[in-house]
Design an enzyme around this catalytic site. Structure first.
Site, short mmCIF file in Angstrom:
data_model
loop_
_atom_site.label_atom_id
_atom_site.label_comp_id
_atom_site.label_asym_id
_atom_site.label_seq_id
_atom_site.Cartn_x
_atom_site.Cartn_y
_atom_site.Cartn_z
N MET A 1 31.21 44.85 92.64
CA MET A 1 29.83 44.39 92.78
C MET A 1 29.83 42.88 93.04
SD MET A 1 27.53 46.80 90.33
CE MET A 1 27.78 45.92 88.81
N HIS B 1 39.35 41.16 89.51
CA HIS B 1 39.21 41.81 90.82
C HIS B 1 40.42 41.53 91.71
CE1 HIS B 1 34.79 41.23 89.78
NE2 HIS B 1 34.85 42.52 90.02
N GLN C 1 22.78 52.20 89.65
CA GLN C 1 23.49 52.29 88.37
C GLN C 1 22.90 51.37 87.29
OE1 GLN C 1 27.29 50.90 90.27
NE2 GLN C 1 27.59 49.82 88.33
N GLN D 1 34.17 54.48 82.93
CA GLN D 1 33.86 54.58 84.36
C GLN D 1 35.05 55.15 85.13
OE1 GLN D 1 31.78 51.56 86.97
NE2 GLN D 1 33.86 50.88 87.29
N VAL E 1 42.50 42.27 82.87
CA VAL E 1 42.97 40.88 82.95
C VAL E 1 42.14 40.07 81.96
CG1 VAL E 1 43.26 38.85 84.42
CG2 VAL E 1 43.67 41.14 85.35
O1 PAF Z 1 32.77 48.42 88.17
C1 PAF Z 1 31.96 48.05 89.06
O2 PAF Z 1 31.95 46.91 89.52
C2 PAF Z 1 30.96 49.05 89.60
O3 PAF Z 1 30.50 49.90 88.60
C3 PAF Z 1 31.48 49.86 90.81
C4 PAF Z 1 32.68 50.71 90.44
C5 PAF Z 1 31.87 48.92 91.93
C6 PAF Z 1 30.38 50.80 91.31
O4 PAF Z 1 29.27 50.10 91.75
#
Ligand code: PAF
Length: 278
Positions: free
Chosen positions: A30, A37, A61, A153, A176
């Protein structure tokens, strides 16, 4: 690095890569990228020939009282970081390209997503599953990399991939942490004043849990209470503290090595989550 704003362009790129025999790695995000990331992108590089990063703050979400509108965004910086990290493509669609105004198909997982964050954020995993199903169909990855930070998730997405036969591998990369133990999160930017210091309660409570089970099995209830004490000593408001089976995510009565401790708290107005495999 090529930037795509529409599903059609992104899909055409992926189809061409596939036709050329390339393996595609997807890192869904996101945005507001941090070192966590970047570790996912590095993991994707190990397992593919071309890495695509998606940057999309997925409205579906977020609950009505959550932080969708104020979720941190910095497109220029994100693109620079993706370029530096060697991404071949970035998928950066506007909401209108992802959801038709009369969209009426959603994906729901009906077991692993019920407890923990699913119980506190109704509709959250429905939004996550729906956007991931769409991203898998748009980016056509051979492998998709997620962070363990969002343990539930990752479990829900893995289950969706299995149960709906998506032809891809889900890889979960380790959390991390900042040098002092705080798990990296885009939401850490919300922490003000002493909140940043108080947020260390999460990793400290998880450390306590890990040390406790290293000495042998212990009653989950008393362990959760001791973890709760650590959190409260850091002035954190507990949303949940759970010890669960790593696969089923069902709470366990006796905490053992291999179980997962998961925490969600409010630190001021900011909801933070963290977890540790014991
Ligand atoms: O973990 C996230 O940043 C979000 O939930 C994802 C997996 C990109 C889905 O929008």
């Amino acid at each position: 690095m090529t930037i795509f704003n529409t599903p059609e362009e992104m899909q055409a790129w992926s189809q061409a890569k596939r036709a050329a025999g390339k393996r595609i790695g997807l890192v869904p995000t996101m945005g507001y990228l941090h070192a966590g990331h970047l570790s996912l992108i590095a993991e994707a590089h190990k397992r593919s020939d071309a890495v695509a990063v998606s940057i999309f703050v997925n409205p579906v979400q977020f609950g009505p009282n959550e932080d969708f509108a104020k979720y941190p965004r910095d497109e220029a910086r994100d693109l620079a970081l993706c370029r530096e990290a060697g991404a071949a493509a970035v998928f950066l669609p506007p909401v209108s390209a992802m959801y038709a105004s009369d969209a009426s198909v959603y994906v729901t997982e009906e077991r692993l997503g019920n407890g923990l964050c699913g119980a506190r954020r109704p509709g959250h995993f429905r939004g996550v599953c729906t956007v991931e199903a769409k991203l898998f169909n748009i980016v056509l990855p051979h492998v998709a990399v997620f962070g363990q930070k969002d343990y539930q998730q990752a479990a829900v997405i893995r289950r969706m991939v299995r149960d709906l036969n998506f032809p891809l591998e889900v890889v979960v990369a380790p959390i991390v942490r900042e040098p002092d133990g705080l798990a990296m999160s885009s939401r850490n930017v919300y922490l003000v004043g002493d909140e940043r210091q108080r947020a260390l309660g999460l990793s400290r409570a998880l450390q306590l849990a890990s040390e406790a089970v290293a000495d042998g099995p212990c009653a989950s209830e008393s362990l959760r209470r001791r973890m709760g004490d650590v959190l409260e000593n850091h002035a954190l408001k507990i949303d949940y503290v759970e010890i669960v089976d790593a696969e089923t995510l069902e709470p366990v009565a006796e905490a053992l090595r291999g179980n997962v401790a998961l925490i969600a708290v409010f630190c001021g107005k900011t909801r933070l989550i963290d977890n540790r495999v014991l």
